[in-house]
Design a protein around this motif. Structure first.
Motif, mmCIF file in Angstrom:
data_model
loop_
_atom_site.group_PDB
_atom_site.id
_atom_site.type_symbol
_atom_site.label_atom_id
_atom_site.label_comp_id
_atom_site.label_asym_id
_atom_site.label_seq_id
_atom_site.Cartn_x
_atom_site.Cartn_y
_atom_site.Cartn_z
ATOM 1 N N SER A 172 0.820 -1.217 0.000
ATOM 2 C CA SER A 172 0.000 0.000 0.000
ATOM 3 C C SER A 172 0.858 1.273 0.000
ATOM 4 O O SER A 172 0.319 2.374 0.019
ATOM 5 N N SER A 173 2.183 1.124 -0.031
ATOM 6 C CA SER A 173 3.062 2.309 -0.064
ATOM 7 C C SER A 173 3.060 2.915 -1.454
ATOM 8 O O SER A 173 2.768 2.235 -2.438
ATOM 9 N N PRO A 174 3.429 4.200 -1.561
ATOM 10 C CA PRO A 174 3.523 4.803 -2.895
ATOM 11 C C PRO A 174 4.563 4.077 -3.754
ATOM 12 O O PRO A 174 5.542 3.546 -3.228
ATOM 13 N N ALA A 175 4.304 4.060 -5.062
ATOM 14 C CA ALA A 175 5.242 3.424 -5.986
ATOM 15 C C ALA A 175 6.575 4.183 -5.987
ATOM 16 O O ALA A 175 6.604 5.400 -5.826
ATOM 17 N N ILE A 176 7.668 3.437 -6.147
ATOM 18 C CA ILE A 176 9.003 4.046 -6.215
ATOM 19 C C ILE A 176 9.270 4.432 -7.670
ATOM 20 O O ILE A 176 9.086 3.602 -8.573
ATOM 21 N N PRO A 177 9.713 5.666 -7.930
ATOM 22 C CA PRO A 177 10.040 6.031 -9.313
ATOM 23 C C PRO A 177 11.162 5.138 -9.867
ATOM 24 O O PRO A 177 12.174 4.924 -9.203
ATOM 25 N N LEU A 178 10.921 4.607 -11.053
ATOM 26 C CA LEU A 178 11.897 3.751 -11.740
ATOM 27 C C LEU A 178 12.188 4.379 -13.095
ATOM 28 O O LEU A 178 11.271 4.592 -13.887
ATOM 29 N N TYR A 179 13.451 4.683 -13.352
ATOM 30 C CA TYR A 179 13.873 5.273 -14.623
ATOM 31 C C TYR A 179 14.678 4.210 -15.351
ATOM 32 O O TYR A 179 15.732 3.776 -14.855
ATOM 33 N N ALA A 180 14.189 3.771 -16.520
ATOM 34 C CA ALA A 180 14.829 2.638 -17.194
ATOM 35 C C ALA A 180 14.316 2.537 -18.622
ATOM 36 O O ALA A 180 13.192 2.956 -18.915
ATOM 37 N N PRO A 205 16.446 6.185 -22.683
ATOM 38 C CA PRO A 205 16.855 7.579 -22.539
ATOM 39 C C PRO A 205 15.810 8.468 -23.192
ATOM 40 O O PRO A 205 15.344 8.168 -24.256
ATOM 41 N N GLN A 206 15.461 9.539 -22.526
ATOM 42 C CA GLN A 206 14.429 10.413 -23.071
ATOM 43 C C GLN A 206 14.663 11.809 -22.561
ATOM 44 O O GLN A 206 15.789 12.321 -22.601
ATOM 45 N N GLN A 207 13.627 12.429 -22.071
ATOM 46 C CA GLN A 207 13.783 13.803 -21.607
ATOM 47 C C GLN A 207 14.480 13.822 -20.254
ATOM 48 O O GLN A 207 14.752 12.800 -19.667
ATOM 49 N N ARG A 208 14.726 15.030 -19.761
ATOM 50 C CA ARG A 208 15.344 15.161 -18.451
ATOM 51 C C ARG A 208 14.279 14.981 -17.366
ATOM 52 O O ARG A 208 13.110 15.276 -17.573
ATOM 53 N N TYR A 209 14.725 14.468 -16.251
ATOM 54 C CA TYR A 209 13.827 14.295 -15.113
ATOM 55 C C TYR A 209 14.447 14.941 -13.875
ATOM 56 O O TYR A 209 15.667 14.993 -13.736
ATOM 57 N N ARG A 210 13.601 15.353 -12.967
ATOM 58 C CA ARG A 210 14.054 15.785 -11.650
ATOM 59 C C ARG A 210 13.945 14.587 -10.728
ATOM 60 O O ARG A 210 12.867 14.011 -10.571
ATOM 61 N N VAL A 211 15.064 14.168 -10.127
ATOM 62 C CA VAL A 211 15.097 13.020 -9.219
ATOM 63 C C VAL A 211 15.686 13.501 -7.900
ATOM 64 O O VAL A 211 16.911 13.658 -7.781
ATOM 65 N N GLY A 212 14.848 13.779 -6.926
ATOM 66 C CA GLY A 212 15.344 14.334 -5.663
ATOM 67 C C GLY A 212 16.153 15.594 -5.948
ATOM 68 O O GLY A 212 15.687 16.496 -6.644
ATOM 69 N N PRO A 213 17.404 15.669 -5.463
ATOM 70 C CA PRO A 213 18.218 16.872 -5.688
ATOM 71 C C PRO A 213 18.859 16.886 -7.073
ATOM 72 O O PRO A 213 19.568 17.837 -7.415
ATOM 73 N N MET A 266 19.213 16.542 -11.358
ATOM 74 C CA MET A 266 18.705 16.537 -12.718
ATOM 75 C C MET A 266 19.249 15.256 -13.356
ATOM 76 O O MET A 266 20.460 15.032 -13.360
ATOM 77 N N LEU A 267 18.363 14.414 -13.862
ATOM 78 C CA LEU A 267 18.777 13.175 -14.528
ATOM 79 C C LEU A 267 18.718 13.389 -16.030
ATOM 80 O O LEU A 267 17.663 13.714 -16.577
ATOM 81 N N GLU A 268 19.877 13.230 -16.683
ATOM 82 C CA GLU A 268 19.924 13.260 -18.147
ATOM 83 C C GLU A 268 20.436 11.908 -18.616
ATOM 84 O O GLU A 268 21.168 11.226 -17.890
ATOM 85 N N SER A 269 20.066 11.522 -19.839
ATOM 86 C CA SER A 269 20.487 10.199 -20.319
ATOM 87 C C SER A 269 20.753 10.217 -21.808
ATOM 88 O O SER A 269 20.188 11.033 -22.544
ATOM 89 N N TRP A 270 21.635 9.325 -22.239
ATOM 90 C CA TRP A 270 22.038 9.229 -23.635
ATOM 91 C C TRP A 270 21.949 7.769 -24.086
ATOM 92 O O TRP A 270 22.335 6.876 -23.317
ATOM 93 N N PRO A 271 21.485 7.523 -25.306
ATOM 94 C CA PRO A 271 21.560 6.154 -25.827
ATOM 95 C C PRO A 271 23.008 5.836 -26.203
ATOM 96 O O PRO A 271 23.646 6.608 -26.912
ATOM 97 N N PRO A 302 19.196 -1.792 -25.946
ATOM 98 C CA PRO A 302 19.191 -0.357 -25.625
ATOM 99 C C PRO A 302 19.757 -0.089 -24.225
ATOM 100 O O PRO A 302 19.324 -0.696 -23.241
ATOM 101 N N ASN A 303 20.757 0.791 -24.181
ATOM 102 C CA ASN A 303 21.439 1.127 -22.926
ATOM 103 C C ASN A 303 21.434 2.636 -22.765
ATOM 104 O O ASN A 303 21.747 3.362 -23.706
ATOM 105 N N ALA A 304 21.079 3.094 -21.573
ATOM 106 C CA ALA A 304 21.055 4.527 -21.289
ATOM 107 C C ALA A 304 22.220 4.891 -20.382
ATOM 108 O O ALA A 304 22.265 4.464 -19.229
ATOM 109 N N GLY A 305 23.182 5.655 -20.911
ATOM 110 C CA GLY A 305 24.175 6.268 -20.036
ATOM 111 C C GLY A 305 23.490 7.383 -19.277
ATOM 112 O O GLY A 305 22.628 8.080 -19.830
ATOM 113 N N VAL A 306 23.840 7.576 -17.998
ATOM 114 C CA VAL A 306 23.116 8.567 -17.192
ATOM 115 C C VAL A 306 24.069 9.566 -16.546
ATOM 116 O O VAL A 306 25.212 9.254 -16.227
ATOM 117 N N ARG A 307 23.559 10.771 -16.374
ATOM 118 C CA ARG A 307 24.287 11.857 -15.715
ATOM 119 C C ARG A 307 23.362 12.472 -14.671
ATOM 120 O O ARG A 307 22.233 12.867 -14.983
#
Ligand SMILES: [Zn+2]
Length: 278
Positions: free
Chosen positions: A106-114, A143-151, A153-158, A164-169
């Motif tokens: 019953s807890s809130p879903a955890i954000p998953l970026y993948a 990899p898609q648009q930028r996301y705000r993840v806590g503190p 900015m999540l950016e990703s590149w194919p 398909p693999n996403a490099g992340v920053r």
């Protein structure tokens, strides 16, 4: 386009309670392909400005993650980021899914970026129980648009890999963390890691492994340590952490290959190793 919430709600209460909020990366696992005795596959736990994020959850990483969270149900985790669908990077995401489903339904879903394939693999492991997966994880495509993840900015590149693999920053007000996942050499790797405080790069050197392929014949869908060193140099990264070592491989050899190309600090990922973040 930004999606997702701001700073997670647990930050204030933790800071108010006087708990030390360290900024750090802890290596959950350092092997590529399959684990070796006492070492897990790819996974990195990040604490930054009170947020807790995990990057990849390969074979054997979940017990160490749960210990760091001090919760068998995975409480306190703000986000999960998975670079690609290969099991040495995501199979323990399924274990985390079960921990949440059975203990915290019953807890809130955890954000998953993948990438989408990660969710497909979860579905296969969970025999098509899509509702359970949606209940546990709030999926956002990479990899898609930028996301705000806590503190962060999540950016990703194919980046080039078998799937398909996403490099992340991850960029916060205090630090930049970059991670390749698994990938062959690509100009985008230096962009991904530009000025990173910690650049986590795979250094599989698979064509140097006995019994795999003759040198030079492997498809360039993994980087070696020399290529990781070259990418770190063009990115002007501050610290290069080599990871995804082939089981049984002499890791010091990778350090030597990387330092021949990169003058900055080179660290070998090791299970349990902690790197402080600014
Ligand atoms: Zn891998």
């Amino acid at each position: 386009v930004l999606q997702g919430g701001g700073v997670p709600p647990n930050v204030d209460s933790r800071e108010r309670s006087g708990e030390r909020v360290a900024n750090r990366i802890v290596v959950l696992g350092s092997c590529g392909a399959w684990p070796e005795p006492s070492r897990a596959c790819s996974g990195f736990y990040i604490e930054c400005q009170g947020a807790r994020v995990v990057l990849d959850l390969g074979y054997g990483t979940l017990p160490r993650l749960l210990s760091l969270l001090d919760s068998p149900a995975g409480d306190g985790l703000d986000a999960v980021i998975v670079t690609h669908r290969h099991p040495d990077h995501m199979v323990d995401l399924h274990g985390l899914m079960r921990a949440r489903w059975f203990a915290r339904r019953s807890s809130p879903a955890i954000p998953l970026y993948a990438p989408a394939g990660v969710v497909t693999s979860l579905l296969e492991l969970e025999e098509g129980h899509a509702a359970a997966i949606r209940r546990v994880f709030d999926w956002h495509a990479l990899p898609q648009q930028r996301y705000r993840v806590g503190p962060f900015m999540l950016e990703s590149w194919p980046l080039p890999h078998h799937v398909p693999n996403a490099g992340v920053r991850l960029t916060s007000s205090s630090s930049v963390i970059a991670y390749t996942g698994d990938c062959g050499p690509d100009p985008a790797v230096a962009t991904l890691a530009a000025g990173a405080d910690v650049f986590i790069a795979e250094a599989t050197d698979r064509d140097l492994q006995p019994g795999t392929w003759p040198p030079g014949s492997a498809p360039k869908l993994h980087m070696g340590a020399a290529e990781a060193g070259r990418a770190a140099a063009s990115a002007r990264a501050r610290l290069l952490m080599l990871t995804h070592f082939w089981p049984g491989y002499d890791r010091e050899r990778s350090r030597a290959l990387a330092t021949a190309h990169f003058n900055g600090k080179v660290v070998l990922a090791e299970d349990g190793l902690e790197i402080p973040l600014p």
